[in-house]
Enzyme design. Sequence first.
Site, short mmCIF file in Angstrom:
data_model
loop_
_atom_site.label_atom_id
_atom_site.label_comp_id
_atom_site.label_asym_id
_atom_site.label_seq_id
_atom_site.Cartn_x
_atom_site.Cartn_y
_atom_site.Cartn_z
N VAL A 114 -2.79 -4.97 3.49
CA VAL A 114 -2.45 -3.55 3.35
C VAL A 114 -3.13 -2.97 2.11
O VAL A 114 -3.69 -1.86 2.15
CB VAL A 114 -0.92 -3.36 3.28
CG1 VAL A 114 -0.56 -1.93 2.88
CG2 VAL A 114 -0.29 -3.71 4.62
N LYS A 115 -3.08 -3.70 1.01
CA LYS A 115 -3.69 -3.22 -0.23
C LYS A 115 -5.19 -3.01 -0.06
O LYS A 115 -5.75 -1.97 -0.48
CB LYS A 115 -3.41 -4.21 -1.36
CG LYS A 115 -4.19 -3.97 -2.64
CD LYS A 115 -3.89 -2.63 -3.28
CE LYS A 115 -4.66 -2.50 -4.59
NZ LYS A 115 -4.42 -1.25 -5.27
N LEU A 116 -5.88 -3.95 0.56
CA LEU A 116 -7.31 -3.82 0.77
C LEU A 116 -7.63 -2.63 1.66
O LEU A 116 -8.57 -1.87 1.40
CB LEU A 116 -7.88 -5.10 1.38
CG LEU A 116 -7.92 -6.33 0.47
CD1 LEU A 116 -8.32 -7.58 1.26
CD2 LEU A 116 -8.89 -6.12 -0.69
#
Length: 283
Positions: A167-169
């Site tokens: 999700v962060k990427l």
Amino acid sequence: MSHTELEKAPAAVLGLGIIGSRAYGRLRDAGWSVKAWNRTPKGLPGEESSVLAAIEGVRWISIYLKDSPAVRATVEAILPGLKPGMVVLNHSTLDVETTRWIAARCAEVGADFLDVPFTGSKVASEGGQLVYYTSGNPELLEEAEPYLRVTAKDLIPCGEVGAATIVKLATNLISACTVQALSEALAVATANGIAPENFISAVSKNACASVLSGMKLPTMASGDYDTHFSLGNMEKDSRYVRALAAESGLETPAIDAVSARMAALCADGLADLDYSALAKAYQ
């Protein structure tokens, strides 16, 4: 430990950069028993010269380091001191393979692991307004919540270990491409006689407006690239997300182009500036 005891269990912060140093300060100000370590000593109160000394006797071990090689080296260094009952929380943005590798290494010695990258930069970390994407054991995440809430305004559950990293990427892909688009749009408008303040006002009333455009356009227009999240770090993250896409057989022309642009600007010496320095190429 009871839940009450866990709430204030001793902690260690590994990595005292823009975010880690501020997270450490907030924990100290909140009365937490917390130690710290940095690869290059910062001379902060409670900072240990040895990473093993920093984690000795703690429950929570928060990692705020630059990239996967730094995190892997640090995890290898702390393995001799990791014991059952200790919890390693990675807050750095990594490739998924490294995230899962940390989980496996912790499991080998009976320690626990939580995948907890964040969104938010210098100002957010100073004010305890980070947002953590969380993945891992739900019961352990519940225990960790009081600790994480010292530095965060919100926690977003994502699933099993690795999910928060993904999700962060993916969100950083959006941010990088958005800032490149803002840079191009600002350059086109101003090159054709539009005053920067007029263009910024127009964007603010347009459907394309966002929190990010509101933060970055004014500083880009004024040439202020004070680092909140560095161009070098965003370029690194773009490589991680492109690799993730390639593994899934996906074409990603937008982030491919922006990644190449960021790499070129980093090579030109802009890596330590804020990633809004994508606009500097036009100035």
